[in-house]
Write a protein that holds these residues in place. Structure first.
Motif, PDB file in Angstrom:
ATOM      1  N   LEU A 103       0.803  -1.334  -0.138  1.00  0.00           N
ATOM      2  CA  LEU A 103       0.018  -0.003  -0.133  1.00  0.00           C
ATOM      3  C   LEU A 103       0.896   1.322  -0.046  1.00  0.00           C
ATOM      4  O   LEU A 103       0.509   2.073  -0.575  1.00  0.00           O
ATOM      5  CB  LEU A 103      -0.797   0.101   1.241  1.00  0.00           C
ATOM      6  CG  LEU A 103      -2.041  -0.914   1.224  1.00  0.00           C
ATOM      7  CD1 LEU A 103      -2.991  -1.136   2.368  1.00  0.00           C
ATOM      8  CD2 LEU A 103      -3.095  -0.679   0.071  1.00  0.00           C
ATOM      9  N   ALA A 104       1.937   1.285   0.660  1.00  0.00           N
ATOM     10  CA  ALA A 104       2.911   2.304   0.600  1.00  0.00           C
ATOM     11  C   ALA A 104       3.344   2.449  -0.666  1.00  0.00           C
ATOM     12  O   ALA A 104       3.677   3.719  -1.074  1.00  0.00           O
ATOM     13  CB  ALA A 104       4.180   2.242   1.871  1.00  0.00           C
ATOM     14  N   LEU A 105       3.945   1.378  -1.230  1.00  0.00           N
ATOM     15  CA  LEU A 105       4.493   1.639  -2.483  1.00  0.00           C
ATOM     16  C   LEU A 105       3.617   2.184  -3.716  1.00  0.00           C
ATOM     17  O   LEU A 105       4.020   2.628  -4.677  1.00  0.00           O
ATOM     18  CB  LEU A 105       4.746   0.323  -2.963  1.00  0.00           C
ATOM     19  CG  LEU A 105       6.194  -0.342  -2.346  1.00  0.00           C
ATOM     20  CD1 LEU A 105       6.553  -1.789  -3.011  1.00  0.00           C
ATOM     21  CD2 LEU A 105       7.644   0.698  -2.630  1.00  0.00           C
ATOM     22  N   LEU A 106       2.109   2.166  -3.288  1.00  0.00           N
ATOM     23  CA  LEU A 106       1.268   2.492  -4.304  1.00  0.00           C
ATOM     24  C   LEU A 106       0.903   4.040  -3.691  1.00  0.00           C
ATOM     25  O   LEU A 106       0.757   4.815  -4.655  1.00  0.00           O
ATOM     26  CB  LEU A 106      -0.077   1.727  -4.222  1.00  0.00           C
ATOM     27  CG  LEU A 106      -0.101   0.604  -4.662  1.00  0.00           C
ATOM     28  CD1 LEU A 106      -1.400  -0.357  -4.660  1.00  0.00           C
ATOM     29  CD2 LEU A 106       0.103   0.394  -6.314  1.00  0.00           C
ATOM     30  N   TYR A 107       1.078   4.496  -2.533  1.00  0.00           N
ATOM     31  CA  TYR A 107       0.528   5.525  -2.105  1.00  0.00           C
ATOM     32  C   TYR A 107       1.554   6.748  -2.236  1.00  0.00           C
ATOM     33  O   TYR A 107       1.496   7.907  -2.586  1.00  0.00           O
ATOM     34  CB  TYR A 107       0.186   5.674  -0.594  1.00  0.00           C
ATOM     35  CG  TYR A 107      -0.155   6.959  -0.103  1.00  0.00           C
ATOM     36  CD1 TYR A 107      -1.224   7.533  -0.454  1.00  0.00           C
ATOM     37  CD2 TYR A 107       0.952   7.559   0.868  1.00  0.00           C
ATOM     38  CE1 TYR A 107      -1.601   8.747   0.124  1.00  0.00           C
ATOM     39  CE2 TYR A 107       0.355   8.935   1.005  1.00  0.00           C
ATOM     40  CZ  TYR A 107      -0.738   9.676   0.787  1.00  0.00           C
ATOM     41  OH  TYR A 107      -1.038  10.598   1.417  1.00  0.00           O
ATOM     42  N   ILE A 108       2.907   6.294  -1.996  1.00  0.00           N
ATOM     43  CA  ILE A 108       3.973   7.264  -2.420  1.00  0.00           C
ATOM     44  C   ILE A 108       4.065   7.793  -3.752  1.00  0.00           C
ATOM     45  O   ILE A 108       4.194   9.078  -3.809  1.00  0.00           O
ATOM     46  CB  ILE A 108       5.678   6.475  -1.955  1.00  0.00           C
ATOM     47  CG1 ILE A 108       5.621   6.533  -0.468  1.00  0.00           C
ATOM     48  CG2 ILE A 108       6.677   7.495  -2.420  1.00  0.00           C
ATOM     49  CD1 ILE A 108       6.476   5.641   0.121  1.00  0.00           C
ATOM     50  N   PRO A 109       4.048   7.085  -4.869  1.00  0.00           N
ATOM     51  CA  PRO A 109       4.035   7.998  -6.254  1.00  0.00           C
ATOM     52  C   PRO A 109       2.994   8.606  -6.449  1.00  0.00           C
ATOM     53  O   PRO A 109       2.829   9.585  -7.132  1.00  0.00           O
ATOM     54  CB  PRO A 109       4.021   6.712  -7.228  1.00  0.00           C
ATOM     55  CG  PRO A 109       4.456   5.514  -6.545  1.00  0.00           C
ATOM     56  CD  PRO A 109       4.103   5.746  -4.995  1.00  0.00           C
ATOM     57  N   PHE A 110       1.713   8.115  -5.822  1.00  0.00           N
ATOM     58  CA  PHE A 110       0.485   9.149  -5.986  1.00  0.00           C
ATOM     59  C   PHE A 110       0.699  10.364  -5.353  1.00  0.00           C
ATOM     60  O   PHE A 110       0.212  11.398  -5.853  1.00  0.00           O
ATOM     61  CB  PHE A 110      -0.791   8.271  -5.334  1.00  0.00           C
ATOM     62  CG  PHE A 110      -1.955   9.228  -5.431  1.00  0.00           C
ATOM     63  CD1 PHE A 110      -2.704   9.347  -6.879  1.00  0.00           C
ATOM     64  CD2 PHE A 110      -2.635   9.556  -4.177  1.00  0.00           C
ATOM     65  CE1 PHE A 110      -3.845  10.154  -6.467  1.00  0.00           C
ATOM     66  CE2 PHE A 110      -3.797  10.393  -4.245  1.00  0.00           C
ATOM     67  CZ  PHE A 110      -4.297  10.724  -5.363  1.00  0.00           C
ATOM     68  N   TYR A 111       1.361  10.573  -4.075  1.00  0.00           N
ATOM     69  CA  TYR A 111       1.457  11.525  -3.259  1.00  0.00           C
ATOM     70  C   TYR A 111       2.325  12.426  -4.008  1.00  0.00           C
ATOM     71  O   TYR A 111       2.289  13.674  -4.169  1.00  0.00           O
ATOM     72  CB  TYR A 111       2.297  11.280  -1.980  1.00  0.00           C
ATOM     73  CG  TYR A 111       2.436  12.343  -0.999  1.00  0.00           C
ATOM     74  CD1 TYR A 111       1.488  13.347  -0.381  1.00  0.00           C
ATOM     75  CD2 TYR A 111       3.958  12.894  -0.865  1.00  0.00           C
ATOM     76  CE1 TYR A 111       1.811  14.422   0.284  1.00  0.00           C
ATOM     77  CE2 TYR A 111       4.163  13.669  -0.157  1.00  0.00           C
ATOM     78  CZ  TYR A 111       3.088  14.572   0.429  1.00  0.00           C
ATOM     79  OH  TYR A 111       3.665  15.672   1.166  1.00  0.00           O
ATOM     80  N   PHE A 116       3.805  17.551  -6.948  1.00  0.00           N
ATOM     81  CA  PHE A 116       4.666  18.210  -8.062  1.00  0.00           C
ATOM     82  C   PHE A 116       3.763  18.748  -9.226  1.00  0.00           C
ATOM     83  O   PHE A 116       4.105  19.053 -10.207  1.00  0.00           O
ATOM     84  CB  PHE A 116       5.803  17.314  -8.367  1.00  0.00           C
ATOM     85  CG  PHE A 116       6.649  17.108  -7.491  1.00  0.00           C
ATOM     86  CD1 PHE A 116       7.320  17.994  -6.997  1.00  0.00           C
ATOM     87  CD2 PHE A 116       7.079  15.867  -6.858  1.00  0.00           C
ATOM     88  CE1 PHE A 116       8.294  18.195  -6.026  1.00  0.00           C
ATOM     89  CE2 PHE A 116       8.063  15.825  -5.855  1.00  0.00           C
ATOM     90  CZ  PHE A 116       8.795  16.924  -5.481  1.00  0.00           C
ATOM     91  N   ARG A 117       2.380  18.222  -9.298  1.00  0.00           N
ATOM     92  CA  ARG A 117       1.529  18.624 -10.202  1.00  0.00           C
ATOM     93  C   ARG A 117       1.088  20.114 -10.341  1.00  0.00           C
ATOM     94  O   ARG A 117       1.033  20.695 -11.406  1.00  0.00           O
ATOM     95  CB  ARG A 117       0.148  17.757 -10.223  1.00  0.00           C
ATOM     96  CG  ARG A 117      -0.740  17.743 -11.283  1.00  0.00           C
ATOM     97  CD  ARG A 117      -1.844  17.025 -11.016  1.00  0.00           C
ATOM     98  NE  ARG A 117      -2.885  17.756  -9.911  1.00  0.00           N
ATOM     99  CZ  ARG A 117      -3.939  17.400  -9.716  1.00  0.00           C
ATOM    100  NH1 ARG A 117      -4.708  16.420 -10.362  1.00  0.00           N
ATOM    101  NH2 ARG A 117      -4.684  17.930  -8.711  1.00  0.00           N
TER     102      ARG A 117
END
Length: 118
Positions: A103-111, A116-117
């Motif tokens: 879940l952390a590996l999925l959440y970190i790129p999303f964050y 940076f968007r």
């Protein structure tokens, strides 16, 4: 032996340092003579030092505003965030299991994408 990093900052010891003061009668006599000569010539030290004093006091006021800051130091805040993340990971690992890391590996790129968007 290698030192391990820690989250707690240990205070450093303060050493007692004394600087002895010496009485120099010759130096005092020279200072008295130069101050008397300056007074006779009309050059008062207050007139000479007035410009420097105002600059010094202004710089102290400016630096005091900078020194107060927001109250909490950035390093203290970073340590607190790291500690909270580690506790959340440990609690999640105990409660859910290894899926917490996925879940952390999925959440970190999303964050990061969201941050940076802007």
């Amino acid at each position: 032996m290698m030192k391990l990093p820690s989250l707690v900052k240990k205070p450093k010891y303060q050493r007692f340092r004394i600087e002895p003061r010496y009485y120099d009668p010759i130096k005092e006599d020279i200072e008295n003579r130069t101050s008397r000569i300056k007074a006779e010539m009309g050059m008062m030290e207050d007139e000479i030092d007035a410009g420097y004093r105002s600059q010094i006091s202004g710089s102290f006021r400016k630096n005091m505003k900078h020194a107060k800051g927001g109250g909490v130091d950035q390093t203290v805040m970073l340590r607190l965030i790291i500690l909270i993340v580690l506790v959340l990971f440990a609690g999640g690992f105990l409660y859910i299991g290894t899926e917490v890391f996925y879940l952390a590996l999925l959440y970190i790129p999303f964050y990061l994408w969201k941050k940076f968007r802007k």
